[in-house]
Design an enzyme around this catalytic site. Sequence first.
Site, PDB file in Angstrom:
ATOM      1  CB  CYS A  69       1.995   0.772 -13.056  1.00 20.34           C
ATOM      2  SG  CYS A  69       1.708   0.676 -11.265  1.00 20.34           S
TER       3      CYS A  69
ATOM      4  CG  ASP B 124       2.638   6.011  -6.089  1.00 17.56           C
ATOM      5  OD1 ASP B 124       1.950   6.088  -7.118  1.00 17.56           O
ATOM      6  OD2 ASP B 124       2.900   4.921  -5.547  1.00 17.56           O
ATOM      7  CB  SER B 125      -1.699   5.278  -4.785  1.00 16.45           C
ATOM      8  OG  SER B 125      -0.869   4.317  -5.404  1.00 16.45           O
TER       9      SER B 125
ATOM     10  CD  GLU C 250       1.427  -0.744  -2.323  1.00 18.04           C
ATOM     11  OE1 GLU C 250       1.008  -0.760  -1.167  1.00 18.04           O
ATOM     12  OE2 GLU C 250       1.783   0.293  -2.912  1.00 18.04           O
TER      13      GLU C 250
ATOM     14  CG  HIS D 221       3.286   0.092  -7.260  1.00 22.70           C
ATOM     15  ND1 HIS D 221       2.726   1.332  -7.332  1.00 22.70           N
ATOM     16  CD2 HIS D 221       3.169  -0.314  -5.970  1.00 22.70           C
ATOM     17  CE1 HIS D 221       2.260   1.670  -6.134  1.00 22.70           C
ATOM     18  NE2 HIS D 221       2.520   0.691  -5.293  1.00 22.70           N
TER      19      HIS D 221
ATOM     20  CB  CYS E 279       0.634   7.943  -9.015  1.00 19.39           C
ATOM     21  SG  CYS E 279      -0.762   6.794  -8.977  1.00 19.39           S
TER      22      CYS E 279
HETATM   23  N1  DGL Z   1       1.805   3.466  -8.771  1.00 19.01           N
HETATM   24  C1  DGL Z   1       0.519   3.705  -9.375  1.00 19.01           C
HETATM   25  C2  DGL Z   1       0.657   3.952 -10.858  1.00 19.01           C
HETATM   26  O1  DGL Z   1       1.720   4.347 -11.329  1.00 19.01           O
HETATM   27  C3  DGL Z   1      -0.546   2.662  -9.166  1.00 19.01           C
HETATM   28  C4  DGL Z   1      -0.692   2.035  -7.853  1.00 19.01           C
HETATM   29  C5  DGL Z   1      -2.112   1.858  -7.399  1.00 19.01           C
HETATM   30  O2  DGL Z   1      -2.886   1.086  -7.998  1.00 19.01           O
HETATM   31  O3  DGL Z   1      -2.422   2.532  -6.431  1.00 19.01           O
HETATM   32  O4  DGL Z   1      -0.308   3.788 -11.577  1.00 19.01           O
END
Ligand code: DGL
Length: 277
Positions: free
Chosen positions: A193, A11-12, A159, A195, A74
Site C-alpha cells: 500500500c 492515488d486515493s 492520513e 501509504h 495506489c
Molecule cells: N494508497 C492506497 C494503496 O496503495 C490505499 C489508500 C486507501 O485506502 O485509500 O492501496
Amino acid sequence: MQQPAPIGIFDSGYGGLTVLKEIVRRLPQYDYIYLGDNARAPYGNRSFDTVYHYTLECVKWFFNKGCSLVILACNTASAKALRTIQQNDLPKIAPDRRVLGVIRPTAEVIGTFSETGSVGVLATSGTVASESYPMEIGKFFPALKVYQEACPMWVPLAENNEHEGHGADYFIKKNLHTIFKKGEDIDVILLGCTHYPLLKEKIGEYLPIGVRLISQGEIVAESLADYLQRHPEIETRCSKNGHQEFYTTDSTDDFDHHAAVFYGQPVNSIHTDISHV
Ligand code: DGL
C-alpha cells in the site's frame, strides 16, 4: 497529433506521493501531474464497483489534461480497477493512451529478495481480498509462498499524521504478529500500500531480525523507466520540463500540510472537481 503532456500519477489520497517521489528522483526530466482523490479517500474498504467508478473518473480527468500515460500509484485501485479499465474502457475511450498500475511491477521482482521462499504482503482490505498479489506473484515466482494480511488501520494512521504515535505501535505489532503466525519463515515483508512507507521506521522496530522490508517506490520508478524505453510511441508524448503539479479533490490547505510529509518537500496544490469530467 497530440501535444506532449505530463505523466499522470494517481492515488486515493497521499500515498502515491511516496511513489512520485521515487519516480521524480529516477526520471526528473519528465513533467508530472499528481491527483489525490482525498474527498473520497480512503478507497481501501470500498467495494470493487465503487473503486472502479472512482478510479475511472480520475483516469478520464487525466485524459482531459492531455496525459497519454497514467500510473495508478495506489494498490487498491490497481487491484480493483486497473484490469477493467485496460480491457474494457481504454479500447473505447482512449485506445492510444495507457494506464499502468503498481502491483505487476512489484510482483515481477519481489521473489528475488527472498531466500526462504516466503514473502508477506501487507495491504488494504480491498487489495488483500482481490487476491491480486498472490495471483500476479504466482505468474513470475510460482514456487514462492505468499502470505497476506490486511492492515485497515494503517492508512487512517498515516492520513491523520498519527504514524509516529502509540496507536501506530499497537496496530503494527498486532498485524505483524498475525502475518508471522501465518508464515513463520517469511523473510521479506512487502508494503503493498503506497501509504505504508510512512510507517516504515516503526514497522522496522517490530520486525524479526533478518527480515527485509520492501516498499514500492523505487521498484515502480525503475519499471517506469524501462517501460518508457520500450515504448517510444508513448515516451515521445510525455512532456519534459521537469515540472510537477499537484491536484486534490478536497481542501488544498489540508493537502499541502499532509502531502509534505509523504513527499518529503513542500507541496502547493490546486483544487479540482472531478465530478464534472
Ligand atoms: N494508497 C492506497 C494503496 O496503495 C490505499 C489508500 C486507501 O485506502 O485509500 O492501496
